[in-house]
Scaffold this motif. Structure first.
Motif, short mmCIF file in Angstrom:
data_model
loop_
_atom_site.label_atom_id
_atom_site.label_comp_id
_atom_site.label_asym_id
_atom_site.label_seq_id
_atom_site.Cartn_x
_atom_site.Cartn_y
_atom_site.Cartn_z
N SER A 137 0.82 -1.20 0.00
CA SER A 137 0.00 0.00 0.00
C SER A 137 0.86 1.26 0.00
CB SER A 137 -0.93 -0.01 1.22
OG SER A 137 -1.71 1.16 1.27
N ALA A 138 1.96 1.23 0.76
CA ALA A 138 2.87 2.38 0.80
C ALA A 138 3.52 2.59 -0.57
CB ALA A 138 3.93 2.18 1.87
N CYS A 139 3.88 1.50 -1.25
CA CYS A 139 4.46 1.61 -2.59
C CYS A 139 3.46 2.21 -3.58
CB CYS A 139 4.92 0.24 -3.09
SG CYS A 139 6.44 -0.36 -2.34
N GLU A 140 2.21 1.78 -3.49
CA GLU A 140 1.18 2.33 -4.37
C GLU A 140 1.05 3.83 -4.17
OE1 GLU A 140 -1.79 -1.57 -4.71
OE2 GLU A 140 -2.14 -0.05 -3.17
N GLN A 141 1.18 4.28 -2.93
CA GLN A 141 1.01 5.70 -2.62
C GLN A 141 2.22 6.53 -3.02
OE1 GLN A 141 2.72 7.39 0.21
NE2 GLN A 141 1.89 9.29 -0.63
N CYS A 142 3.44 6.00 -2.78
CA CYS A 142 4.64 6.82 -2.93
C CYS A 142 5.31 6.67 -4.29
CB CYS A 142 5.65 6.51 -1.82
SG CYS A 142 6.51 4.93 -1.98
N ALA A 143 4.73 5.87 -5.18
CA ALA A 143 5.22 5.69 -6.56
C ALA A 143 6.50 4.88 -6.64
CB ALA A 143 5.41 7.04 -7.26
N SER A 144 6.78 4.07 -5.61
CA SER A 144 7.90 3.14 -5.70
C SER A 144 7.46 1.91 -6.48
CB SER A 144 8.37 2.73 -4.31
OG SER A 144 9.35 1.72 -4.39
N ASN A 145 8.34 1.40 -7.33
CA ASN A 145 8.00 0.22 -8.13
C ASN A 145 8.60 -1.06 -7.59
OD1 ASN A 145 6.49 1.71 -10.02
ND2 ASN A 145 8.34 2.32 -11.10
N HIS A 146 9.28 -0.98 -6.45
CA HIS A 146 9.87 -2.16 -5.83
C HIS A 146 9.33 -2.30 -4.41
CE1 HIS A 146 12.86 -3.19 -8.93
NE2 HIS A 146 12.92 -1.89 -9.14
N VAL A 147 8.71 -3.43 -4.11
CA VAL A 147 8.15 -3.67 -2.78
C VAL A 147 9.22 -4.27 -1.89
CG1 VAL A 147 6.36 -4.87 -1.47
CG2 VAL A 147 5.88 -4.07 -3.80
N PRO A 148 9.48 -3.67 -0.72
CA PRO A 148 10.51 -4.24 0.16
C PRO A 148 10.11 -5.62 0.66
CG PRO A 148 9.28 -2.52 1.29
CD PRO A 148 8.87 -2.46 -0.15
N THR A 149 11.11 -6.43 0.93
CA THR A 149 10.89 -7.76 1.47
C THR A 149 10.77 -7.67 2.99
OG1 THR A 149 12.18 -8.75 -0.31
CG2 THR A 149 11.83 -10.09 1.66
N ILE A 150 9.72 -8.29 3.54
CA ILE A 150 9.55 -8.37 4.99
C ILE A 150 9.92 -9.79 5.41
CG2 ILE A 150 8.02 -7.94 6.93
CD1 ILE A 150 8.29 -5.54 5.07
N HIS A 151 11.02 -9.93 6.14
CA HIS A 151 11.50 -11.24 6.53
C HIS A 151 10.84 -11.71 7.82
CE1 HIS A 151 14.65 -11.30 3.47
NE2 HIS A 151 14.94 -10.05 3.81
N ALA A 152 10.64 -13.01 7.93
CA ALA A 152 10.03 -13.60 9.13
C ALA A 152 10.90 -13.34 10.35
CB ALA A 152 9.84 -15.10 8.93
N PRO A 153 10.27 -13.26 11.53
CA PRO A 153 11.03 -13.02 12.76
C PRO A 153 12.14 -14.05 12.96
CG PRO A 153 8.69 -12.78 13.19
CD PRO A 153 8.82 -13.32 11.80
N THR A 154 13.29 -13.55 13.40
CA THR A 154 14.45 -14.41 13.61
C THR A 154 15.21 -13.93 14.84
OG1 THR A 154 16.41 -15.31 12.49
CG2 THR A 154 15.98 -13.00 12.18
N PRO A 155 15.93 -14.80 15.53
CA PRO A 155 16.73 -14.36 16.68
C PRO A 155 17.81 -13.38 16.26
CG PRO A 155 16.43 -16.75 16.71
CD PRO A 155 15.95 -16.27 15.37
#
Length: 241
Positions: A137-155
């Motif tokens: 949603s933030a990418c749609e709003q700010c005109a970025s064409n690359h969606v950041p990767t959200i990594h699963a929780p890790t120690p």
């Protein structure tokens, strides 16, 4: 009138017709109430974006005719990987949204000694899906064409061992190390929970090559500190002017 930008998790090519997923169709049909022939801009996170037009719509589905491709890329040349300890409430939503607007490339969610949030199984999967949607949603709003990767929780210790960025920084209030460095290309930025990292965790980060970074005499909240730091990094080495 502003033309809506929509993320589509599908392969895209000029002159093709695509039927949108149910959730996206509902958004265009019932929320934006766009008619047939309405103009859109669409992207799939692979770089660039396409012109598009609604060519068919009913209660359950919307189809698009994909038009001309534009290779324009608003992504920052600086690759920032944010590692941040999980926190309660909507703080993570705020960090993911604003970090995306500031051009973050990756976000890793971390468990530290003072992390109060623990996610497992189905709950973890649902939260990851939610945060990825926040980033989209933030990418749609700010005109970025690359969606950041959200990594699963890790120690935290595991994340430290996996870091190979040129510059590695840990937010540590009260330190006096100056912020001076040539453009590194890739940066790992580490931010702790509300109670901060323990002394042993700071030592582990330092041993892994992380330099302490302070942003002044005031102690910032866990959702504020990364956004200030990302802004400074983007100003020094990225595209924030």
């Amino acid at each position: 009138m502003r033309i809506p930008r929509i993320f589509i998790d599908l392969p895209l090519n000029e002159h093709q017709q695509v039927e949108l997923p149910r959730e996206t169709s509902h958004y265009l049909n019932r929320v934006l109430r766009l008619p047939v022939d309405a103009q859109l801009r669409v992207f799939n996170g692979q770089g660039g974006e396409y012109q598009a037009q609604i060519c068919a719509a009913n209660k359950n589905a919307v189809s698009l005719a994909i038009g001309a491709f534009s290779a324009e890329d608003n992504s920052s040349p600086l690759h920032i990987h944010l590692g941040i300890a999980l926190s309660k409430g909507d703080r993570m939503d705020f960090v993911v949204q604003k970090a995306t607007e500031l051009g973050i490339k990756e976000i890793s969610l971390l468990y530290s000694e003072r992390t109060e949030v623990k996610l497992k199984g189905e709950r973890e999967e649902k939260r990851l899906q939610h945060w990825q949607k926040v980033a989209i949603s933030a990418c749609e709003q700010c005109a970025s064409n690359h969606v950041p990767t959200i990594h699963a929780p890790t120690p935290l210790n595991q994340w430290l061992e996996e870091r190979h960025e040129t510059v590695k920084l840990i937010m540590q209030p009260g330190t006096d190390q100056p912020f001076k460095q040539d453009n590194p290309g890739k940066v790992a930025l580490l931010v702790g929970p509300e109670g901060g990292f323990s002394e042993s965790e700071v030592n582990a980060a330092n041993q892994a090559g992380f330099n302490n970074l302070s942003l002044g005499p005031r102690i910032l909240r866990t959702e504020t500190a990364p956004l200030v730091a990302i802004s400074i990094l983007q100003h020094h080495w990225g595209d924030l002017r």
